[in-house]
Design a protein around this motif. Structure first.
Motif, PDB file in Angstrom:
ATOM      1  N   LYS A  79       0.844  -1.201   0.000  1.00  0.00           N
ATOM      2  CA  LYS A  79       0.000   0.000   0.000  1.00  0.00           C
ATOM      3  C   LYS A  79       0.880   1.252   0.000  1.00  0.00           C
ATOM      4  O   LYS A  79       2.068   1.208   0.300  1.00  0.00           O
ATOM      5  N   THR A  80       0.247   2.399  -0.278  1.00  0.00           N
ATOM      6  CA  THR A  80       0.979   3.667  -0.282  1.00  0.00           C
ATOM      7  C   THR A  80       1.409   4.021   1.133  1.00  0.00           C
ATOM      8  O   THR A  80       0.577   4.069   2.043  1.00  0.00           O
ATOM      9  N   PRO A  81       2.700   4.267   1.350  1.00  0.00           N
ATOM     10  CA  PRO A  81       3.176   4.587   2.700  1.00  0.00           C
ATOM     11  C   PRO A  81       2.752   5.975   3.154  1.00  0.00           C
ATOM     12  O   PRO A  81       2.430   6.846   2.335  1.00  0.00           O
ATOM     13  N   VAL A  82       2.772   6.171   4.468  1.00  0.00           N
ATOM     14  CA  VAL A  82       2.536   7.500   5.038  1.00  0.00           C
ATOM     15  C   VAL A  82       3.816   7.939   5.739  1.00  0.00           C
ATOM     16  O   VAL A  82       4.396   7.191   6.534  1.00  0.00           O
ATOM     17  N   LEU A  83       4.259   9.137   5.430  1.00  0.00           N
ATOM     18  CA  LEU A  83       5.467   9.716   6.002  1.00  0.00           C
ATOM     19  C   LEU A  83       5.057  10.727   7.063  1.00  0.00           C
ATOM     20  O   LEU A  83       4.282  11.652   6.779  1.00  0.00           O
ATOM     21  N   ILE A  84       5.565  10.559   8.283  1.00  0.00           N
ATOM     22  CA  ILE A  84       5.173  11.388   9.419  1.00  0.00           C
ATOM     23  C   ILE A  84       6.184  12.520   9.625  1.00  0.00           C
ATOM     24  O   ILE A  84       7.386  12.272   9.764  1.00  0.00           O
ATOM     25  N   LEU A  85       5.683  13.748   9.664  1.00  0.00           N
ATOM     26  CA  LEU A  85       6.517  14.924   9.930  1.00  0.00           C
ATOM     27  C   LEU A  85       6.169  15.447  11.321  1.00  0.00           C
ATOM     28  O   LEU A  85       5.087  15.987  11.549  1.00  0.00           O
TER      29      LEU A  85
END
Length: 291
Positions: free
Chosen positions: A28-34
């Motif tokens: 799945k499309t990853p989520v990048l946390i800022l």
């Protein structure tokens, strides 16, 4: 769950990252946390790793905090370098398609990055956003007036007399924080532990001595006139008692095409801890709907 950690070379040093995924979610499309701050590290946000049951979750500590290098070069603490750092992290991790979740200062960084028109960002979550430092400062002036008179006076006197490192200023700041930052009592251990991973230099240089006294080089940041340029799906969230006020957050939404809004009724600035289950559900559903 599989976990991979490492370091990435960026301007000024090395930054640490962690990627969490399962056999089911890795496609799945990853989520990048800022994370917030500047200089707050990923530590208090690590429970967002629960999103990894549905997709890869990637954390990284921005330069100057957490597990990343902490150089003393003051010239590194500027928005443009952090935008370049984000580009480098994304390239190094081969994130061709990605969702971005920014919290607090992380939304400032996310917006500045998105306005460079990168390819492959499917959606962005502006969680408790700061997209205008002047509006933030105005809102905190209003919030300060809700504090007890003696606390207001202590804050004012310390700021006027250059005593923002004093114990009385720190004590008065805690009164602000328990109303507008985290309303949980007692304060969660994870939030207490996160304090030791903070980087003070980047925070003071870019923001100031406290959440509500903006003196750093971000004090004139304002991207509200460019929010209409965002051409992806956007979710704005905040807490009912948030220092990122519901009124201002909804104002940002009104300027942004294809934007949604969610209010966490029992939270201040940290709904990912104050209402963890609800936060995970809202974020997870939004990401699933925008894959």
């Amino acid at each position: 769950m599989g976990t991979k950690e490492g370091f990435i070379d960026v301007v000024g040093g090395k930054v640490w990252y962690k990627k969490i995924e399962s056999e089911i979610s890795k496609h799945k499309t990853p989520v990048l946390i800022l994370h917030g701050g500047p200089g707050s590290s990923h530590y208090s946000m690590q429970r967002l790793n629960k999103l990894a049951k549905d997709r890869p979750v990637i954390f990284y500590d921005q330069l100057g905090c957490g597990h990343s290098d902490r150089p003393s070069n003051q010239s590194l603490w500027k928005l443009e370098r952090f935008v370049d750092e984000l580009k480098t992290v994304r390239e190094a991790l081969l994130l061709e398609d990605v969702h971005i979740l920014g919290h607090s200062w992380g939304t400032t960084l996310a917006a500045a990055y998105l306005l460079t028109n990168p390819d492959g960002v499917k959606s962005v979550i502006f969680s408790s956003p700061c997209l205008s430092a002047p509006l933030w400062a105005r809102d905190q002036d209003h919030n300060r007036k809700k504090l007890p008179e003696d606390v207001q006076q202590t804050l004012k006197e310390c700021e006027e007399n250059g005593m923002t490192d004093s114990e009385q200023y720190k004590k008065a700041t805690k009164e602000f924080n328990k109303r507008f930052v985290c309303r949980l009592d007692p304060i969660p251990d994870i939030l207490k532990e996160a304090a030791k991973f903070k980087g003070r230099q980047s925070y003071v240089t870019m923001w100031g001595p406290s959440e509500f006294h903006v003196t750093g080089n971000l004090k004139s940041f304002d991207c509200t006139e460019r929010l209409n340029e965002l051409r992806l799906t956007v979710l704005y969230t905040c807490g009912k008692y948030d220092e990122a006020t519901p009124e201002t957050t909804k104002y940002y939404q009104s300027l942004t095409p294809n934007a949604e809004f969610h209010l966490f009724e029992d939270s201040a600035h940290i709904p990912y801890l104050e209402e963890e289950a609800k936060y995970l559900r809202v974020i997870g559903e939004f990401l699933a709907n925008n894959d």
